[in-house]
Write an enzyme that holds these catalytic residues in place. Structure first.
Site, PDB file in Angstrom:
ATOM      1  N   LYS A 205       4.396  75.596  28.204  1.00 39.17           N
ATOM      2  CA  LYS A 205       4.278  74.130  28.421  1.00 39.17           C
ATOM      3  C   LYS A 205       3.444  73.306  27.851  1.00 39.17           C
ATOM      4  CE  LYS A 205       3.733  75.006  33.098  1.00 39.17           C
ATOM      5  NZ  LYS A 205       3.623  76.558  32.832  1.00 39.17           N
TER       6      LYS A 205
ATOM      7  N   ARG B 146      -9.627  80.740  29.352  1.00 31.30           N
ATOM      8  CA  ARG B 146      -9.659  80.251  30.828  1.00 31.30           C
ATOM      9  C   ARG B 146     -10.213  81.501  31.836  1.00 31.30           C
ATOM     10  NH1 ARG B 146      -3.872  77.348  31.835  1.00 31.30           N
ATOM     11  NH2 ARG B 146      -4.499  78.110  34.003  1.00 31.30           N
TER      12      ARG B 146
ATOM     13  N   ARG C  85      -4.802  84.702  25.107  1.00 33.47           N
ATOM     14  CA  ARG C  85      -4.907  83.247  24.880  1.00 33.47           C
ATOM     15  C   ARG C  85      -6.300  82.758  24.789  1.00 33.47           C
ATOM     16  NH1 ARG C  85      -1.522  79.476  28.889  1.00 33.47           N
ATOM     17  NH2 ARG C  85      -2.906  79.720  30.527  1.00 33.47           N
TER      18      ARG C  85
ATOM     19  N   ARG D 197      -0.743  84.307  40.089  1.00 31.52           N
ATOM     20  CA  ARG D 197      -0.256  82.993  39.711  1.00 31.52           C
ATOM     21  C   ARG D 197       1.392  83.400  39.483  1.00 31.52           C
ATOM     22  NH1 ARG D 197      -3.773  82.611  34.692  1.00 31.52           N
ATOM     23  NH2 ARG D 197      -2.944  80.686  33.793  1.00 31.52           N
TER      24      ARG D 197
ATOM     25  N   ARG E 232       5.420  72.058  41.594  1.00 32.51           N
ATOM     26  CA  ARG E 232       5.054  73.438  41.734  1.00 32.51           C
ATOM     27  C   ARG E 232       5.588  73.748  43.087  1.00 32.51           C
ATOM     28  NH1 ARG E 232       0.841  74.484  37.651  1.00 32.51           N
ATOM     29  NH2 ARG E 232       0.478  76.546  37.344  1.00 32.51           N
TER      30      ARG E 232
HETATM   31  P1  AMP Z   1      -2.142  75.625  34.870  1.00 33.29           P
HETATM   32  O1  AMP Z   1      -2.928  75.060  33.969  1.00 33.29           O
HETATM   33  O2  AMP Z   1      -0.985  74.724  35.291  1.00 33.29           O
HETATM   34  O3  AMP Z   1      -1.756  77.067  34.963  1.00 33.29           O
HETATM   35  O4  AMP Z   1      -2.901  75.615  36.493  1.00 33.29           O
HETATM   36  C1  AMP Z   1      -3.894  76.194  36.967  1.00 33.29           C
HETATM   37  C2  AMP Z   1      -4.180  76.282  38.432  1.00 33.29           C
HETATM   38  O5  AMP Z   1      -4.372  75.161  38.868  1.00 33.29           O
HETATM   39  C3  AMP Z   1      -2.954  77.086  39.023  1.00 33.29           C
HETATM   40  O6  AMP Z   1      -3.126  78.196  38.988  1.00 33.29           O
HETATM   41  C4  AMP Z   1      -3.440  76.472  40.518  1.00 33.29           C
HETATM   42  O7  AMP Z   1      -4.334  77.147  41.119  1.00 33.29           O
HETATM   43  C5  AMP Z   1      -3.849  74.959  40.234  1.00 33.29           C
HETATM   44  N1  AMP Z   1      -2.534  73.889  39.831  1.00 33.29           N
HETATM   45  C6  AMP Z   1      -2.227  73.338  38.819  1.00 33.29           C
HETATM   46  N2  AMP Z   1      -1.074  72.671  39.109  1.00 33.29           N
HETATM   47  C7  AMP Z   1      -0.596  72.902  40.445  1.00 33.29           C
HETATM   48  C8  AMP Z   1       0.094  72.136  41.308  1.00 33.29           C
HETATM   49  N3  AMP Z   1       1.039  71.183  40.766  1.00 33.29           N
HETATM   50  N4  AMP Z   1       0.088  72.561  42.510  1.00 33.29           N
HETATM   51  C9  AMP Z   1      -0.830  73.770  43.074  1.00 33.29           C
HETATM   52  N5  AMP Z   1      -1.893  74.045  42.253  1.00 33.29           N
HETATM   53  C10 AMP Z   1      -1.831  73.610  41.007  1.00 33.29           C
END
Ligand code: AMP
Length: 215
Positions: free
Chosen positions: A13, A161, A126, A172, A87
């Site tokens: 994404k 990360r 990554r 996740r 989400r």
């Molecule tokens: P991402 O970078 O999108 O993989 O997000 C990293 C982490 O941030 C996720 O594993 C969640 O803990 C939190 N997070 C990001 N976006 C959301 C969302 N829309 N709702 C809830 N938690 C989020």
């Protein structure tokens, strides 16, 4: 044009969003990036969500909806790309309401489909340029030998990360299937869903997305 990129962690994404920012002058709204920024600048909210993020669980709807609400005003340029948001069904409903309040519409939801095995391989390999956010993969797109980022040309640090490990990835992925995948049906029922094969080469996925967007 305002779009959602929907898909599990590691689906690509962020990579596709960056391309759309460059080619279509769109604005990327990544709640993950916003939360990581809050965490690294040590805000109260950032400290509050750090443990939840490290475990790979979802942060509360209230927090992420608040983050998105703040960003929807002002210059919308070529439109928004929602990356990692919504989400949950509650976030999706909130987004519909927030967009309506701003006199905006959501034009397309693009599901990026990738199988679990590929996700584990991608995520554990990554790394990201700390300067510009370009994403690398140890196997398919290694960091250049001269240490200079192919995107920004600088010798930045390449970071991994802290939640890109197998343990947190399991949580996740589970969160994705339980809480996020119902959005596929939600947007399908609204006639807004398109699905692309996220397993393809980056350029092939770019083309599929461009097709969806009518380019
Ligand atoms: P991402 O970078 O999108 O993989 O997000 C990293 C982490 O941030 C996720 O594993 C969640 O803990 C939190 N997070 C990001 N976006 C959301 C969302 N829309 N709702 C809830 N938690 C989020």
């Amino acid at each position: 044009m305002n779009i959602i990129l929907l898909g599990p962690p590691g689906a690509g994404k962020g990579t596709q969003a960056r391309h759309l920012v460059e080619t279509r002058n769109m604005v990327q709204l990544s709640t993950g990036d916003m939360l990581r920024e809050a965490k690294s600048s040590g805000t109260e909210m950032g400290n509050m969500v750090a443990g939840v993020m490290a475990r790979g669980e979802l942060v509360t709807d209230e927090i992420v909806i608040g983050l998105i609400r703040e960003k929807l005003t002002g210059d919308t340029k070529g439109g928004f790309i929602f990356d990692g948001f919504p989400r949950t069904l509650e976030q999706a409903d909130a987004l519909t309401r927030l967009m309506a309040d701003e006199g905006q519409t959501l034009d397309a939801v693009i599901e990026m489909r990738v199988d679990d095995e590929a996700l584990v391989d991608r995520i554990t390999a990554r790394s990201t340029c700390a300067g510009c956010g370009e994403v690398y993969n140890d196997n398919t797109k290694p960091i250049p030998a001269d240490g200079k980022c192919t995107s920004c040309g600088k010798e930045n640090e390449f970071t991994r990360r802290s939640d890109d490990n197998e343990e947190s990835l399991k949580t996740r992925l589970m969160a994705y299937y339980k809480q996020t995948s119902p959005l596929i049906g939600y947007y399908y029922a609204k006639g807004m869903l398109s699905t692309v094969n996220g397993l393809g080469e980056i350029a092939a996925v770019q083309r599929e997305i461009a097709n969806v967007l009518g380019d």
